[in-house]
Design an enzyme around this catalytic site. Structure first.
Site, PDB file in Angstrom:
ATOM      1  N   PHE A 115       0.848  -1.195   0.000  1.00  0.00           N
ATOM      2  CA  PHE A 115       0.000   0.000   0.000  1.00  0.00           C
ATOM      3  C   PHE A 115       0.880   1.240   0.000  1.00  0.00           C
ATOM      4  O   PHE A 115       1.736   1.394   0.863  1.00  0.00           O
ATOM      5  CB  PHE A 115      -0.947   0.043   1.199  1.00  0.00           C
ATOM      6  CG  PHE A 115      -1.910   1.196   1.105  1.00  0.00           C
ATOM      7  CD1 PHE A 115      -3.067   1.094   0.346  1.00  0.00           C
ATOM      8  CD2 PHE A 115      -1.630   2.406   1.723  1.00  0.00           C
ATOM      9  CE1 PHE A 115      -3.942   2.177   0.205  1.00  0.00           C
ATOM     10  CE2 PHE A 115      -2.498   3.496   1.599  1.00  0.00           C
ATOM     11  CZ  PHE A 115      -3.647   3.374   0.836  1.00  0.00           C
ATOM     12  N   ASP A 143       9.113   2.568   1.769  1.00  0.00           N
ATOM     13  CA  ASP A 143       7.938   3.299   2.235  1.00  0.00           C
ATOM     14  C   ASP A 143       7.832   3.066   3.744  1.00  0.00           C
ATOM     15  O   ASP A 143       7.406   2.007   4.197  1.00  0.00           O
ATOM     16  CB  ASP A 143       6.689   2.786   1.508  1.00  0.00           C
ATOM     17  CG  ASP A 143       5.415   3.485   1.978  1.00  0.00           C
ATOM     18  OD1 ASP A 143       5.462   4.171   3.022  1.00  0.00           O
ATOM     19  OD2 ASP A 143       4.378   3.331   1.306  1.00  0.00           O
ATOM     20  N   LYS A 196       2.563   9.689   8.276  1.00  0.00           N
ATOM     21  CA  LYS A 196       1.741   9.375   9.455  1.00  0.00           C
ATOM     22  C   LYS A 196       2.212   9.991  10.786  1.00  0.00           C
ATOM     23  O   LYS A 196       1.693  11.007  11.194  1.00  0.00           O
ATOM     24  CB  LYS A 196       1.550   7.863   9.565  1.00  0.00           C
ATOM     25  CG  LYS A 196       0.616   7.345   8.459  1.00  0.00           C
ATOM     26  CD  LYS A 196       0.059   5.960   8.728  1.00  0.00           C
ATOM     27  CE  LYS A 196      -1.127   5.651   7.823  1.00  0.00           C
ATOM     28  NZ  LYS A 196      -0.811   4.982   6.568  1.00  0.00           N
TER      29      LYS A 196
HETATM   30  C1  LIG Z   1      -1.051   5.235   5.110  1.00  0.00           C
HETATM   31  C2  LIG Z   1      -0.007   4.807   4.172  1.00  0.00           C
HETATM   32  C3  LIG Z   1       0.249   5.525   2.989  1.00  0.00           C
HETATM   33  C4  LIG Z   1      -0.618   6.682   2.546  1.00  0.00           C
HETATM   34  O1  LIG Z   1      -0.530   7.750   3.421  1.00  0.00           O
HETATM   35  P1  LIG Z   1      -1.594   8.958   3.292  1.00  0.00           P
HETATM   36  O2  LIG Z   1      -1.094   9.958   4.303  1.00  0.00           O
HETATM   37  O3  LIG Z   1      -2.931   8.399   3.616  1.00  0.00           O
HETATM   38  O4  LIG Z   1      -1.511   9.460   1.905  1.00  0.00           O
HETATM   39  C5  LIG Z   1       1.303   5.129   2.199  1.00  0.00           C
HETATM   40  N1  LIG Z   1       2.076   4.082   2.532  1.00  0.00           N
HETATM   41  C6  LIG Z   1       1.863   3.366   3.657  1.00  0.00           C
HETATM   42  C7  LIG Z   1       2.773   2.229   3.984  1.00  0.00           C
HETATM   43  C8  LIG Z   1       0.818   3.700   4.511  1.00  0.00           C
HETATM   44  O5  LIG Z   1       0.591   2.979   5.608  1.00  0.00           O
END
Ligand SMILES: *Cc1c(COP(=O)(O)O)cnc(C)c1O
Length: 401
Positions: free
Chosen positions: A135, A220, A249
């Site tokens: 994700f 990420d 986050k």
């Molecule tokens: C939440 C998340 C995102 C997206 O972040 P947003 O602030 O909602 O755009 C991207 N990568 C990972 C691993 C995430 O947990």
């Protein structure tokens, strides 16, 4: 109509239905939140790993208050005092190079993808290999990077330049490589996909492969970063060094913020005009982020993550031998999940009803992402709620047979 119903009705009338939210929360303190009707919840989700120092930590609140009364925003056309101080802090704790600031996880990943393309362009490289079940966000590029059909469906045509490989399978990455490959983007611990940690040998092998093929290894760290695993960043649990990372986050304790940190080698790929963000790195968000780092260090929270994470995992494993609905327990630090043999969406509202906030991860997992400053009392309380909820659910399942 009680207060919650009124707010929910208004929300349904005026907010696009992209989510189906739970109770109306009005106040938070530490590991606890309260809804509009006065019911309290133990928060083992922390705003999806955003509130790593808990709700309304006094140090963070004070930093925001002070900065809000002084200077909130200037745009990046001017220097501000807090941005380079924060960049130095993030750099020193990760890759040692420069930072780019934005406002969300998707934007941070988008910046990583742009960085990889700009870097690769002179050699004709632009493809980014990402993992199935990953994700990376909801913008067009990041939903394309996200290796899940359900996120992409309906938004075709998708941007070009992405290829997919199996997580924890180096051969599958090798098979996806072409002479156009610029980078591999990976979560050290897949979050939304189900709290699935990368295998150490896979991460090492991936680093070696990227170095050998002269492509970038991008991590990420949006969910697994900022202390969540007991390390500042998830990749640090693997003793590998990626070329650049995305974070968001938890950085600013609840203020929207995203960032990219690169190694020194990649620190000057972006030049004036290449990338920008009006709100990126405002004095206000940076003040909050500086306070978050201060709290994590002063309160020795990385150590607390290891201790509380171990306790939580042990207790969950005990529950897993008690209830046949739990198949396994997995995760790292305070990024932990129970994997069920039933849809996780059936358990998660029951836990909420019993006063424990969690979330599903993938189809079958319930994830626990509590604040990093939880106590053993919090862990035992959460496990107790889980125990009671599972007992009730198991009984219902047994009588249905
Ligand atoms: C939440 C998340 C995102 C997206 O972040 P947003 O602030 O909602 O755009 C991207 N990568 C990972 C691993 C995430 O947990």
């Amino acid at each position: 109509m009680n207060k919650s119903d009124e707010i929910i009705a208004l929300h349904k009338q005026y907010v696009m239905p992209t989510y189906s939210p739970g109770p109306v929360l009005v106040r938070g303190e530490g590991t606890r939140v309260w809804d509009a009707d006065g019911k309290s919840y133990l928060d083992f989700l922390a705003g999806i790993s955003v509130l790593n120092v808990g709700h309304c930590h006094p140090t963070v609140v004070e930093a925001i208050r002070k900065q809000a009364g002084k200077l909130m925003h200037v745009s990046n056309l001017y220097y501000n005092e807090n941005q380079p101080r924060l960049a130095e802090m993030l750099s020193a704790r990760s890759l040692g190079g420069k930072c780019f600031f934005c406002n969300s996880g998707a934007e941070a990943n988008e910046a990583l993808i742009k960085l990889a393309r700009l870097w690769g362009q002179p050699q004709g490289k632009y493809e980014v290999i990402t993992m199935k079940n990953s994700f990376h966000g909801r913008t067009l590029a990041t939903l394309t990077a996200t290796g899940q059909d359900k996120v992409q469906k309906g938004f075709e045509p998708l941007p070009q330049g992405f290829a997919y490989a199996e997580f924890n399978d180096l051969d599958s990455i090798k098979a996806a490589l072409t002479d156009k490959t610029a980078a591999v983007l990976i979560e050290a611990i897949q979050g939304e996909g189900g709290i699935i940690p990368a295998d150490p040998a896979f991460m090492k092998g991936l680093r070696e492969l990227c170095t050998e093929k002269k492509i970038l290894m991008l991590c990420d760290e949006v969910q697994c970063g900022m202390g969540r695993t007991g390390h500042w960043f998830g990749f640090q649990a693997y003793d590998v060094v990626p070329d650049a990372i995305a974070m968001a986050k938890a950085i600013a304790g609840g203020m929207p913020m995203g960032a990219v940190v690169a190694t020194p080698e990649l620190s000057d790929v972006f030049q004036p005009g290449h990338h920008a963000s009006t709100f990126g790195g405002t004095p206000l968000a940076c003040a909050a982020a500086l306070a978050v780092i201060q709290v994590i260090e002063e309160e020795n929270l990385l150590h607390n993550v290891s201790e509380m994470g171990a306790l939580l995992k042990t207790k969950l494993e005990q529950l897993s031998s008690k209830y046949k609905v739990i198949e396994s327990v997995r995760g790292m630090g305070l990024m932990v999940a129970i994997v069920l043999n039933k849809p996780a969406k059936d358990l998660y509202p029951r836990l909420m009803k019993h006063g424990l906030l969690t979330l599903t991860a993938g189809e079958k997992a319930i994830r626990f992402l509590p604040p990093l400053n939880i106590t053993s009392g919090d862990v035992l309380e959460a496990v107790h709620i889980l125990d009671e909820t599972l007992a009730e659910w198991q009984k219902e399942l047994d009588t249905k047979k």
